[in-house]
Design a protein around this motif. Structure first.
Motif: not given
Length: 313
Positions: A220-227
């Motif tokens: 979740d955390d990685f995907a949110l920042a990444f996207a």
């Protein structure tokens, strides 16, 4: 074939207040006072990982790595305000002064190659060498290939999962449609869209599938920042003029450089690396056969380690 150096822990780390409410996590590895280098991660929004430290001979390098604004251990997380290419270029200069060096080798892959080019073209006297991989320059054709039509034809099954969070009527402009969801108030929809965006990249950057890489992009955390951060940058064309980074490559002609490109890179097709090579013929150009986009594919990794070893001499 060269491989990564052994695992290593930082000899120093911290957070730097770069202004605008942003605090940048940084770390240094290797030998204090040895050849200075800075590592620029991809994404934007990807963050650094322990294996990135291992691209340099620790006996001959003093490497600074950092999480760019809004991602990794930098705060605030997934923040888009005061987060542009030029903010990051200024952050690199602040970090250079923190390290106390006049010049350093700049290493960047994927989005990191674009940031490295922007930094080097702005601060030519601060760059001793450039090592670039999986070349990306934020031109419209590059964005459209990966996020609208192009790579979709190579990965139709994975593409279906990428477009799933977007209503069919809005799929003619996926960047804008994703921005609406990623910056909206519906947290569940935001997370679902972020995962779809992030996993699309995680599943297509290697020549052959890597389940562990795909899974890491789904957190979740990685995907949110990444996207959120990728979409933000791509929506604004990186705050660059169209074709600027290739047009201004002549500013680099006195800087020793290496360009490493996977032949079958689906995220950053080889035509961009080739265009940079033509604009900057003084840099050594290595087209890696049988490789995709990821830095740790065998042929690409071998070329990158040979490059950092070569410049250490």
């Amino acid at each position: 074939m060269r491989t990564l150096y052994p695992p290593i822990e930082p000899f120093a780390s911290g957070h730097l207040d770069v202004g605008d409410g942003h605090h940048i996590y940084w770390e240094r590895v290797g030998t204090p006072g040895a050849k200075p280098a800075v590592f620029l991660h991809g994404g934007p929004g990807g963050g650094i990982a322990p294996d990135h430290r291992r691209l340099f001979d620790p006996d001959r390098y003093d490497v600074l790595l950092f999480d760019q604004r809004g991602c990794g251990r930098s705060t605030p997380h997934a923040e888009l305000e005061a987060n542009t290419t030029w903010h990051l270029v200024n952050d690199i200069e602040q970090l250079r002064r923190l390290a106390g060096v006049e010049q350093w080798l700049v290493f960047g892959g994927s989005w990191g190659s674009a940031l490295a080019l922007a930094y080097a073209q702005t601060h030519v006297d601060r760059v001793s060498e450039l090592v670039l991989r999986g070349i990306f320059t934020i031109r419209k054709q590059e964005i459209e290939w990966y996020y609208q039509q192009g790579a979709s034809r190579i990965y139709p099954d994975k593409w279906e999962r990428f477009v799933a969070p977007i209503p069919e009527a809005e799929r003619g402009d996926l960047l804008h449609a994703y921005r609406r969801v990623l910056t909206g108030d519906d947290r569940a929809a935001q997370i679902a869209a972020a995962k779809a965006w992030s996993v699309w990249e995680g599943e297509t950057i290697r020549l052959l599938p890597d389940d562990a890489l795909s899974a890491s992009h789904e957190a979740d955390d990685f995907a949110l920042a990444f996207a959120r951060i990728e979409n933000h940058y791509f929506m604004h064309g990186g705050w660059l003029k169209e074709g600027q980074l290739i047009r201004d490559a002549a500013k680099l002609r006195h800087i020793p450089g290496v360009i490493v490109q996977g032949r079958y890179d689906m995220a950053c097709p080889a035509e961009t690396a080739w265009a940079l090579h033509k604009a900057w013929p003084e840099a050594r150009f290595e087209m890696i056969e049988g490789a995709g986009h990821a830095y740790n594919e065998p042929g690409i990794l071998d070329a990158l380690i040979r490059a950092t070893d070569g410049f250490a001499k």
